[in-house]
Design a protein around this motif. Structure first.
Motif, mmCIF file in Angstrom:
data_model
loop_
_atom_site.group_PDB
_atom_site.id
_atom_site.type_symbol
_atom_site.label_atom_id
_atom_site.label_comp_id
_atom_site.label_asym_id
_atom_site.label_seq_id
_atom_site.Cartn_x
_atom_site.Cartn_y
_atom_site.Cartn_z
ATOM 1 N N ILE A 71 0.859 -1.182 0.000
ATOM 2 C CA ILE A 71 0.000 0.000 0.000
ATOM 3 C C ILE A 71 0.897 1.234 0.000
ATOM 4 N N ARG A 72 0.513 2.201 -0.800
ATOM 5 C CA ARG A 72 1.240 3.465 -0.828
ATOM 6 C C ARG A 72 0.227 4.566 -0.540
ATOM 7 N N LEU A 73 0.445 5.314 0.529
ATOM 8 C CA LEU A 73 -0.456 6.403 0.914
ATOM 9 C C LEU A 73 -0.138 7.620 0.061
ATOM 10 N N ILE A 74 -1.161 8.159 -0.581
ATOM 11 C CA ILE A 74 -0.987 9.342 -1.417
ATOM 12 C C ILE A 74 -1.645 10.510 -0.698
ATOM 13 N N LEU A 75 -0.859 11.525 -0.410
ATOM 14 C CA LEU A 75 -1.384 12.669 0.328
ATOM 15 C C LEU A 75 -1.905 13.735 -0.599
#
Length: 75
Positions: A71-75
């Motif tokens: 998972i990659r959190l995109i802000l």
């Protein structure tokens, strides 16, 4: 579908992960209040770990990624 309050934790987990999106390796969302009521947060987190799934929490909801991809959190 409304679940009966006497549903066992094992049956509730089976119900959650038998959703079409979960079976296809997609994303499902559950209310934390329901998780705590039916199975308990700790037990649910243990089940996520056992399956190798990830989840994120926001505003009383748990978003569950029913796959083992990063998972990659995109802000």
């Amino acid at each position: 579908m409304t679940l009966p309050p006497e549903l066992s934790p094992e049956h509730w987990i089976t119900h959650v992960f038998s959703a079409k999106a979960a079976r296809q390796g997609g994303v499902i969302r559950r209310n934390l209040r329901d998780i705590e009521r039916y199975v308990g947060r700790s037990a649910f987190e243990d089940e996520l770990k056992r399956r190798g799934y990830h989840a994120v929490e926001n505003a009383g909801q748990l978003i569950i990624f029913c796959n083992q991809e990063p998972i990659r959190l995109i802000l």
